[in-house]
Design a protein around this motif. Structure first.
Motif, mmCIF file in Angstrom:
data_model
loop_
_atom_site.group_PDB
_atom_site.id
_atom_site.type_symbol
_atom_site.label_atom_id
_atom_site.label_comp_id
_atom_site.label_asym_id
_atom_site.label_seq_id
_atom_site.Cartn_x
_atom_site.Cartn_y
_atom_site.Cartn_z
ATOM 1 N N PRO A 1 1.056 -1.157 -0.065
ATOM 2 C CA PRO A 1 0.211 0.041 -0.210
ATOM 3 C C PRO A 1 0.711 1.088 0.253
ATOM 4 O O PRO A 1 0.466 2.236 -0.656
ATOM 5 C CB PRO A 1 -0.687 -0.149 1.114
ATOM 6 N N ALA B 1 -2.788 -3.282 5.597
ATOM 7 C CA ALA B 1 -2.383 -1.830 5.191
ATOM 8 C C ALA B 1 -1.806 -0.754 6.275
ATOM 9 O O ALA B 1 -1.611 -0.252 5.047
ATOM 10 C CB ALA B 1 -3.846 -1.105 5.920
ATOM 11 N N THR C 1 -7.846 -5.343 3.521
ATOM 12 C CA THR C 1 -8.228 -4.053 4.025
ATOM 13 C C THR C 1 -7.610 -2.840 4.368
ATOM 14 O O THR C 1 -6.662 -2.897 4.168
ATOM 15 C CB THR C 1 -9.435 -4.923 5.688
ATOM 16 N N GLN C 2 -8.362 -2.060 4.638
ATOM 17 C CA GLN C 2 -7.414 -1.127 4.926
ATOM 18 C C GLN C 2 -7.054 -1.010 6.635
ATOM 19 O O GLN C 2 -6.723 0.180 7.144
ATOM 20 C CB GLN C 2 -8.786 0.167 4.860
ATOM 21 N N ASP C 3 -7.512 -1.664 6.747
ATOM 22 C CA ASP C 3 -7.035 -2.422 8.894
ATOM 23 C C ASP C 3 -6.068 -2.906 8.918
ATOM 24 O O ASP C 3 -6.007 -4.178 8.018
ATOM 25 C CB ASP C 3 -8.772 -2.790 10.015
ATOM 26 N N THR D 1 -14.583 -2.997 0.554
ATOM 27 C CA THR D 1 -14.138 -1.265 1.217
ATOM 28 C C THR D 1 -14.059 -0.487 2.188
ATOM 29 O O THR D 1 -13.159 -1.569 2.803
ATOM 30 C CB THR D 1 -15.750 -0.573 0.669
ATOM 31 N N ASP D 2 -13.756 0.169 2.636
ATOM 32 C CA ASP D 2 -12.867 0.364 3.618
ATOM 33 C C ASP D 2 -13.826 0.506 4.632
ATOM 34 O O ASP D 2 -13.043 0.255 5.336
ATOM 35 C CB ASP D 2 -13.402 2.366 3.137
#
Length: 743
Positions: A144, A203, A288-290, A341-342
């Motif tokens: 990322p 992430a 994921t964003q986590d 998604t986020d």
């Protein structure tokens, strides 16, 4: 007398003026009627632009999502500094937009897998550098933060650290051909779950997480290879060689799968504590964003229960957040439609009998569903049930869900479902509509066609307003119409069991007082649709161009979607469960009987043909018991599901131990003695998907049943049977066969 001669001359001149040209098979094979397209559209992260490779393969160009005009040249092979690239096959943008991976020298492996040589391109200084000097790579992935690239070579995962002079290190060392695979799916996962990468970063870019496949206990299949031609395999000039790979058959051992993580800083490898049946599947791994969560999708072997886990790569703890159970089986399309998604999970599901959408928070709380569009049905009667066919995504800023669905079984449109539950159609025009949305969902590329018009590519905003037309294919439409093309039409007819959808191509100057021979093309497999209001219909697509060629030779060409096909909900599609081929063949026979009752059809001259499942369906229909087909052609057909792979077959049939009669009674081999009509069988010897074994065993059954047939075998050709002059030869034999048998 003079006046009469002049009048006749005028009539001849007039007829000559309006008569169109005749099609040739060579024109079709050469792609003379192939529509101009807009391939490789990649939305860029700015939301304003998309990128494409230029026609000559030398440049990667950015275009505006609002105007379609060029905004920048992102890469130019002739101007880039460093190693020379002759042609760009693909590219991957880094998340920060500063770098690109340039893909060249691509060599296919199976349907979706390939090796390639990749170069790192620094956009700012116009410089190319090799990703690795150690040999071709597979499925590279940017971290990322854009500073690390992971890729697979020889079944092992490698890392390249861009901030450390592209230092390369090996994450795994246990990868070995036909034994252990890290980060890419095995053959059956790739083919039946439709993906080619099982490798992600967390992430925070600190962990690499992947699926490990241990296929050492999977049985091996070997295909014999010969010298052949186009291309020639010189190493097999005197003695043939072989290619052996792992191919699990129904009831057999699959790869043993698990999820692993690697800490880039500490070099520690961990195995996720993932609850999974001993024979379960891991068909997707998604970022994921986590940083503490990687989404892992599992299925049981029966494929009727899907679970989504959030896995912590450090603690190895995996928490289930979504469980979806449906009757009979979960369709493969669900995996392609699943979006993380986020803050949300967007999941398609047939839990209520039709493919709808369900929106969850990342913790698994259901927040919204997208259900039926309540309006009167125009074709099949009753309420139109929404059947979601494509999922484009969820806009976190607005709460809008974008998707495509069938407005009836033959027409697909693009929709948006708003946070308040209201659904708007963005593409009301009848036909087949499909979209590629910008990263911010404000604009999209629309592809539209119908049965009479080739694809039109337009730019639209998210209210559905057309902003620009990129390709209209008017020249192709004019060329197509200048030939003697027959009329295409849709019909819905009723059998003793159900209603079925059909399209027909009739010869030009069709005379309803005449009786015409009929050729029925079909595929008929689970979830597939051939009867749709789109340009790409028929054996060779392109406006049913192969059917038009046959129509010019005096045939009516027909296609019927039998029970088991898609677009009409789970009940219509899944009624073939455990008995694949039985109802499908019955419906094709009923269609032939219905056609034979029409005053313009010669009931004694009806043929059927198909490829792959369409070949299976051809053989099943010709041995259904009612002698309605004069002849048929089966190309690359399965002939017994015991020979096919685990994931596809068991999805619809369960295992042979659970469903012995379904496997052993419902197949062309068991029904060889009932075959009626002249038969042509065609198969490639190097078909890694539907093995030649299927045709070999069926041929033996026909011989022992004393049935006559013809057979074509294509050296070193795979399931697509192409290369050199192969496709031209194949279709010429098919046409000649019809002409000789349908006299």
């Amino acid at each position: 007398m003079k006046k009469t001669v002049l009048s006749l001359l005028a009539i001849v001149i007039s007829l000559t003026a309006v008569a169109g040209e005749k099609l040739s098979l060579n024109d079709i094979i050469r792609g003379e009627f192939r529509a101009e397209s807009l391939p490789g559209v990649t939305p860029l992260s700015d939301g304003e632009t998309y990128a494409q490779i230029s026609d000559d393969g030398k440049r990667i160009v950015a275009y505006s999502f609002r105007t379609g005009k060029q905004t920048a040249v992102l890469f130019d092979a002739e101007k880039a500094r460093g190693p020379k690239v002759s042609r760009v096959d693909g590219y991957i943008m880094s998340p920060d937009g500063k770098r690109m991976l340039i893909q060249t020298q691509t060599k296919p492996i199976y349907r979706r897998s390939f090796t390639a040589t990749y170069y790192i391109y620094m956009i700012q200084n116009n410089k190319l550098e090799p990703l690795s000097e150690g040999g071709p790579q597979q499925t590279p992935v940017f971290s990322p933060d854009g500073n690390v690239i992971a890729f697979v070579r020889d079944n092992n995962i490698h890392l390249v650290k861009l901030l450390y002079d592209n230092a390369e290190s090996e994450v795994t060392k246990d990868g070995k051909f036909n034994e252990v695979i890290n980060g890419i799916p095995d053959w059956v996962y790739e083919e039946e779950f439709s993906y080619n990468s099982a490798l992600v970063f967390t992430a925070d870019s600190k962990q690499v997480v992947w699926v490990r496949f241990d296929e050492s206990q999977v049985k091996q299949y070997s295909m014999q290879l010969f010298k052949g031609m186009a291309p020639e395999r010189e190493e097999y000039r005197e003695y043939p060689g072989e290619y052996s790979y792992k191919y699990p058959v129904p009831g057999g051992q699959n790869s043993k799968v698990c999820v692993m993580s690697y800490d880039i800083k500490s070099h520690q490898t961990r195995r996720m504590d993932l609850p999974l049946d001993a024979d379960g599947y891991i068909p997707r791994i998604l970022p994921t964003q986590d940083p503490t969560k990687v989404a892992v999708v599992t299925m049981n072997r029966h494929q009727d229960c899907l679970r989504i886990f959030m896995c912590n790569p450090l603690s190895t703890v995996c928490q289930m957040v979504v469980e979806d159970k449906v009757d009979k089986y979960i369709k493969e399309d669900v995996l392609a439609g699943l979006k993380i998604t986020d803050s949300h999970i967007l999941l398609p599901s047939e839990r209520n009998g039709y493919n709808h959408l369900y929106l969850y928070a990342l913790n698994g709380q259901l927040t919204r569903s997208v259900g039926d569009l309540e309006k009167p049905g125009q074709r099949l009667g009753g309420v139109v049930h929404t059947v979601v066919t494509e999922v484009y995504g969820y806009d976190e800023l607005t709460g809008d869900i974008y998707f495509a669905a069938l407005s009836d079984p033959m027409n697909q449109k693009v929709y948006v479902n708003h946070k308040n539950g209201k659904t708007d159609c963005l593409t009301p025009k009848e036909g087949w509509n499909s979209a590629i949305f910008s990263a911010d969902f404000k604009n999209f590329v629309l592809t539209w066609s119908d049965i009479n018009n080739p694809a039109v590519y337009s730019l639209c905003n998210n209210q559905g307003k057309t902003l620009a037309t990129l390709i209209d294919n008017k020249a192709l439409k004019q060329k197509y119409d200048s030939y003697d093309m027959g009329a295409k039409e849709f019909l819905i007819f009723t059998t003793p069991d159900t209603k079925l959808c059909m399209w027909l191509v009739k010869p030009k100057n069709f005379d309803p007082q005449k009786k015409y021979p009929v050729i029925m093309y079909q595929y008929g497999g689970p979830g597939n649709q051939q009867v749709k209001n789109a340009w790409g219909i028929g054996m060779s697509g392109n406006g049913a161009i192969m059917e038009q060629l046959l129509a010019q030779q005096g045939y009516i060409c027909v296609c019927v979607d039998n029970r088991g096909t898609g677009g009409r909900g789970a009940e219509f599609e899944k009624c073939t469960y455990l008995r694949l081929g039985e109802l499908e063949a019955r419906d094709q026979v009923e269609a032939a009987l219905w056609l034979g009752q029409q005053p313009y059809v010669d009931k004694d001259r009806i043929a059927i043909w198909g490829w792959s499942y369409g070949g299976w369906n051809t053989l099943m229909s010709m041995s259904e018991g009612r002698p309605v087909f004069r002849c048929g052609i089966a190309i690359a057909p399965p002939t017994c599901w015991r020979y096919y792979d685990t994931i596809y077959t068991e999805r619809y049939m369960r295992t042979p131990n659970e469903n012995k009669s379904g496997y052993d009674e419902v197949n062309p081999i068991a029904r060889a003695g009932k075959l009626h009509g002249a038969l042509l069988l065609c198969h490639g010897l190097a078909d890694d998907n539907v093995h030649y074994q299927n045709t070999a065993e069926y041929v033996e059954a026909l011989v022992q049943a004393d049935k006559d047939f013809r057979q074509l075998v294509y050296t070193n050709r795979n399931h697509s049977i192409f290369g050199g002059n192969t496709r031209n030869h194949l279709f010429r034999q098919c046409i000649n066969f019809f002409n000789s048998e349908m006299k």
